[in-house]
Enzyme design. Structure first.
Site, PDB file in Angstrom:
ATOM      1  N   CYS A   1      12.760  -9.976  23.212  1.00 32.62           N
ATOM      2  CA  CYS A   1      13.175 -11.124  22.393  1.00 32.62           C
ATOM      3  C   CYS A   1      12.968 -10.810  20.911  1.00 32.62           C
ATOM      4  O   CYS A   1      13.850 -11.048  20.080  1.00 32.62           O
ATOM      5  CB  CYS A   1      12.368 -12.369  22.756  1.00 32.62           C
ATOM      6  SG  CYS A   1      12.607 -12.958  24.437  1.00 32.62           S
TER       7      CYS A   1
ATOM      8  N   ASP B   1     -14.086   9.315  -6.538  1.00 27.47           N
ATOM      9  CA  ASP B   1     -14.316   9.328  -7.978  1.00 27.47           C
ATOM     10  C   ASP B   1     -15.785   8.971  -8.195  1.00 27.47           C
ATOM     11  O   ASP B   1     -16.279   8.000  -7.619  1.00 27.47           O
ATOM     12  CB  ASP B   1     -13.407   8.303  -8.653  1.00 27.47           C
ATOM     13  CG  ASP B   1     -13.591   8.304 -10.158  1.00 27.47           C
ATOM     14  OD1 ASP B   1     -13.329   9.345 -10.774  1.00 27.47           O
ATOM     15  OD2 ASP B   1     -14.008   7.265 -10.683  1.00 27.47           O
TER      16      ASP B   1
ATOM     17  N   CYS C   1       8.964 -12.148  25.041  1.00 26.81           N
ATOM     18  CA  CYS C   1       8.601 -10.746  25.255  1.00 26.81           C
ATOM     19  C   CYS C   1       9.048  -9.918  24.067  1.00 26.81           C
ATOM     20  O   CYS C   1       9.678 -10.414  23.136  1.00 26.81           O
ATOM     21  CB  CYS C   1       9.217 -10.208  26.540  1.00 26.81           C
ATOM     22  SG  CYS C   1      11.020 -10.107  26.474  1.00 26.81           S
TER      23      CYS C   1
ATOM     24  N   ASP D   1      -7.647   5.509 -12.080  1.00 28.47           N
ATOM     25  CA  ASP D   1      -7.623   5.985 -10.694  1.00 28.47           C
ATOM     26  C   ASP D   1      -6.330   5.604  -9.982  1.00 28.47           C
ATOM     27  O   ASP D   1      -6.037   6.116  -8.904  1.00 28.47           O
ATOM     28  CB  ASP D   1      -8.797   5.388  -9.892  1.00 28.47           C
ATOM     29  CG  ASP D   1     -10.148   5.874 -10.387  1.00 28.47           C
ATOM     30  OD1 ASP D   1     -10.219   7.037 -10.819  1.00 28.47           O
ATOM     31  OD2 ASP D   1     -11.107   5.092 -10.344  1.00 28.47           O
TER      32      ASP D   1
ATOM     33  N   ASP E   1     -11.903   2.989  -8.560  1.00 27.96           N
ATOM     34  CA  ASP E   1     -12.034   1.588  -8.978  1.00 27.96           C
ATOM     35  C   ASP E   1     -11.424   1.279 -10.330  1.00 27.96           C
ATOM     36  O   ASP E   1     -11.396   0.130 -10.741  1.00 27.96           O
ATOM     37  CB  ASP E   1     -13.513   1.186  -9.011  1.00 27.96           C
ATOM     38  CG  ASP E   1     -14.263   1.845 -10.172  1.00 27.96           C
ATOM     39  OD1 ASP E   1     -13.840   2.945 -10.585  1.00 27.96           O
ATOM     40  OD2 ASP E   1     -15.260   1.268 -10.641  1.00 27.96           O
TER      41      ASP E   1
END
Length: 819
Positions: free
Chosen positions: A84, A506, A81, A710, A706
């Site tokens: 634990c 961008d 559980c 950036d 990308d």
């Protein structure tokens, strides 16, 4: 100029080459003004540095040192559980040298950051064992991810079969014990049976249920008790154990009860049926857990098993594990690409849907990259192996998804806090229930009623649902994202994406393709368009300029034939010239033609001005000193950009564009895709500032980019999304990576995060409301008003149902689609 000790120390580390710079601009800034960075804390990786820029101006990162942390992943055994998981996590965090630890109950895995000179995997394992749990033996270092998953599946299958055997024993015996315990419902039959001997028979039938089917509940509860902890098994063991011990006493020494005026009633049916019902829940839970990791299995199953390798003049089929860097591999139509590499010869269309989610095949020719597990559709080709094993794109995706599935979302903190104190609280409530019922009910019924309600409270309280509410949804969600080309770094990124109110795009490489394309080909009056395109393309094939590549791509797409070109001459900053098929050809800007004495008629200039007003680059073409045509070149908008932006806006998200172009070009692109707000003429170093500007307006910003320039903006944003076709630095700084260069991935990421958080909130609500309502009912709170008491057997069924319902709700994410 005087410098302090900290700055001197920084300079010393710099001179000793202990710093790694993320860009040349970072290095030059440090060279110029090192004192600005003296107070900045060194960070370990480029990605961490980029995140660190949010809080400090430091532009340097510390190279690996003795203080650098290592990460270990442990497969924990014996957890039942969330309590634990919480206890194991606390035990690991208390271990000397451990920097941080996180235990995921759903994956049964611990991720530990530690200092190698203070701790080791062995000390971490010892800490887990000392806490009363086990650690699965790690696979050999050279074991492939597929083999590791196969071994894990084998272990889980064995555990599942063992659990089912225990269930069948418990269910079979409970099916016999239950009717035998109800003899009192038939007085005529009861008069013919010796009740004491019947109780002994029930005892004999119940013992296998306790000692075999329910053994792990009691051993786990005992281990927790030895470590002064409590878990779900504690509740089950105390509840069923109390019912069994009371029944045992009533069977062995019935006169003790009779002397007190009590009937020696037994609850063997309660004990056996509760264990059987809990095991039903465990079986269903384990089956559902297996389904939550289906995405990982399907990704691993995509890996090719063999490769056709060229050794000398021979083609040899080798197991994928034996393929080496530099090998040349042949791929035929319908075969999977064995591993990552670069095409040497041939042409084909490759289905990369498993990586990008894009259904259309991608054309591959010489020099193009190919990735393992993608499917070759049409032609044959040869490629040189550049990556194998854990370095391949597929292996990295699997690793990223596994890491994300093991991470913890901030929304889970409340559940973690509740789970940590849940079991002791329930035990206290159960004891209070027993005391109140024993004190407030008539003597002849007080002990049975107190016992039954005590057991019901213990059994109905289930911390499993709380522990499963968040991680199971995260597991399914990150796997589903990977299937659709959206790689989520961790659960925190997933939750941040849910909170986004503004998406900053961008322009170049995200909204647009990021490369020039021919948009207009305008022959002058009297010119043969096909012939002119042949002449132009023949000249441009000799050039390496990006605009020349755009013209060649356009010519090839139009089916223009190839002509020989001689005497190629590049004119710096202006264009190029050559002799093609005996004709003098010029291509470049207006200045090139004017310097060559080519007259540009007013109508010709007017056509060029129209293209310039559309923010396009214009190439002028002349043949034999006569103006022959115009070519308009621009970075074109992706076909899917406008649709994706419209979908984001329909989600209530404002979309803002950022570009280094002039305002006219920015306005043109923005109007094409339906964007109302944009930033123009933004220099690379100012991009992060624009993110801050939006954040200062109270917005939660997702930045999509990308390129290397950036990366600071991606790190500054609340959540960064990097296009998969971009640079490694951009993807390191981003929380989410989009495997295909398509804004539809942004829509998918945000829609998936919203659906996931919705599911998590539902799960947490169900888990909390179940316990908030269930425990008082089990304690008998409704009895004074309605005369209702909750049977412990119904409590066990409800407890099992709560965990299964949470898992089933999480599995609904497998049907997610953003389209």
């Amino acid at each position: 100029m005087m410098v302090d000790a900290a700055t001197a120390a920084h300079r010393s580390r710099y001179q000793n080459k202990e710093y790694v710079f993320c860009s040349a601009s970072c290095k030059s800034r440090f060279d110029a003004e090192p004192e600005q960075y003296a107070s900045a804390e060194p960070v370990e990786t480029a990605a961490a540095h980029l995140a660190h820029q949010k809080h400090a101006a430091a532009a340097v990162t510390a190279a690996p040192s003795v203080a650098q942390t290592a990460t270990a992943t442990l497969d924990i055994e014996g957890m039942t559980c969330a309590s634990c998981a919480s206890f194991v996590e606390k035990s690991l965090k208390r271990t000397p040298g451990v920097h941080n630890a996180m235990v995921n109950f759903a994956t049964e895995r611990a991720t530990v950051e530690y200092l190698p000179h203070e701790a080791s995997p062995d000390t971490l394992k010892a800490a887990v064992v000392k806490a009363g749990y086990g650690v699965a033996a790690p696979p050999p270092p050279d074991t492939s991810a597929a083999d590791r998953q196969a071994e894990l599946d084998r272990q889980k299958a064995a555990a599942y079969l063992s659990l089912k055997r225990r269930l069948w024993v418990a269910a079979g015996l409970a099916a016999v014990i239950m009717p035998l315990s109800m003899v009192m419902l038939w007085p005529a039959l009861m008069a013919r049976i010796n009740m004491q001997w019947l109780n002994y028979l029930l005892l004999v039938l119940t013992l296998p249920v306790l000692l075999y089917s329910g053994r792990e509940f009691y051993t786990s509860a005992w281990n927790a008790f030895k470590h002064r902890a409590a878990n779900m098994d504690t509740l089950i063991a105390v509840g069923t154990g109390a019912a069994f011990l009371y029944s045992l006493a009533a069977t062995v020494v019935p006169h003790f009860f009779m002397r007190s005026g009590l009937m020696p009633e037994v609850y063997y049916d309660t004990t056996a049926t509760i264990i059987a019902l809990i095991l039903v829940g465990k079986v269903l839970e384990l089956r559902a857990k297996t389904q939550t990791s289906a995405a990982i299995k399907s990704l691993m199953g995509l890996q090719a098993k063999t490769a056709r390798v060229l050794r000398g003049e021979q083609e040899i089929d080798l197991p994928i594990e034996q393929v080496q860097l530099g090998d040349v591999v042949l791929v035929r139509p319908g075969e999977k690409v064995a591993t990552d590499g670069v095409v040497l010869a041939g042409h084909s269309a490759v289905d990369e849907a498993m990586l990008t989610g894009e259904s259309l095949p991608v054309e591959k020719t010489e020099g193009d990259p190919v990735f393992g597990a993608t499917l070759n559709k049409t032609g044959s080709f040869r490629f040189r192996v550049t990556k194998v094993g854990a370095d391949t794109m597929l292996a990295q995706i699997v690793k990223l998804v596994e890491d994300a599935q093991g991470s913890r979302a901030p929304i889970q903190r409340l559940a973690d806090k509740v789970s940590a104190i849940f079991v002791p609280t329930v035990v206290c409530i159960a004891i209070l229930t027993f005391v109140l019922w024993f004190d407030l009910t008539p003597p002849e019924t007080r002990l049975p009623l107190a016992l039954v309600n005590f057991v019901a409270v213990l059994i109905i309280a289930c911390p499993c649902a709380l522990g499963l509410a968040t991680p199971t949804a995260i597991m399914v969600s990150t796997g589903k994202g990977a299937e659709q080309g959206v790689l989520i770094r961790n659960a925190e990124a997933l939750e941040k994406a849910y909170q986004v109110t503004t998406v900053l795009l961008d322009k170049t490489g995200t909204i647009t393709r990021g490369e020039p394309s021919v948009t207009d080909f305008v022959p002058a009056a009297g010119q043969d368009a096909a012939r002119l395109l042949q002449l132009t393309a023949a000249l441009e094939r000799q050039s390496e300029h990006p605009l020349a590549e755009a013209v060649v791509r356009y010519a090839d797409a139009q089916g223009a034939g190839q002509l020989p070109a001689t005497g190629f001459r590049a004119v710096e900053g202006k264009g190029a010239a050559a002799t093609v098929d005996g004709q003098a050809v010029l291509i470049g800007n207006a200045r090139l033609l004017e310097e060559a004495g080519v007259m540009l008629e007013p109508a010709f200039r007017q056509q060029a001005d129209e293209l310039l007003n559309q923010a396009k680059t214009v190439l002028y073409v002349a043949v034999n000193n006569q103006a022959a045509g115009l070519i308009g070149v621009a970075d074109t908008v992706r076909e899917s950009s406008a649709t994706a932006i419209q979908q984001l806006q329909s989600l209530g998200i404002e979309v803002v564009m950022m570009t280094g172009d002039n305002p006219q070009t920015a306005a043109k692109v923005a109007s094409q895709v339906g964007i109302k707000r944009y930033f123009a003429e933004v220099l690379p170093q100012d991009k992060a500032g624009k993110v801050k500007e939006l954040q200062a307006e109270g917005r939660t910003v997702a930045m999509v980019g990308d390129g290397i320039n950036d990366a600071p903006a991606l790190a500054q944003a609340d959540i960064g999304l990097a296009m998969g076709g971009g640079t490694d630095v951009a993807m390191e700084a981003a929380g989410i990576t989009l495997m295909r260069s398509d804004l539809q991935g942004v829509v998918t990421a945000i829609a998936l995060s919203r659906q996931t958080i919705r599911i998590i909130r539902q799960n947490l609500f169900f888990a909390f409301i179940y316990n908030v309502l269930g425990i008082p009912v089990a304690a008998g709170l409704l009895y004074p008003v309605f005369g209702w008491l909750l049977s412990p057997m119904l409590a066990a069924a409800a407890m099992a149902l709560s965990s299964v319902s949470v898992l089933t709700n999480s599995l609904r994410l497998r049907a997610f689609s953003s389209r």
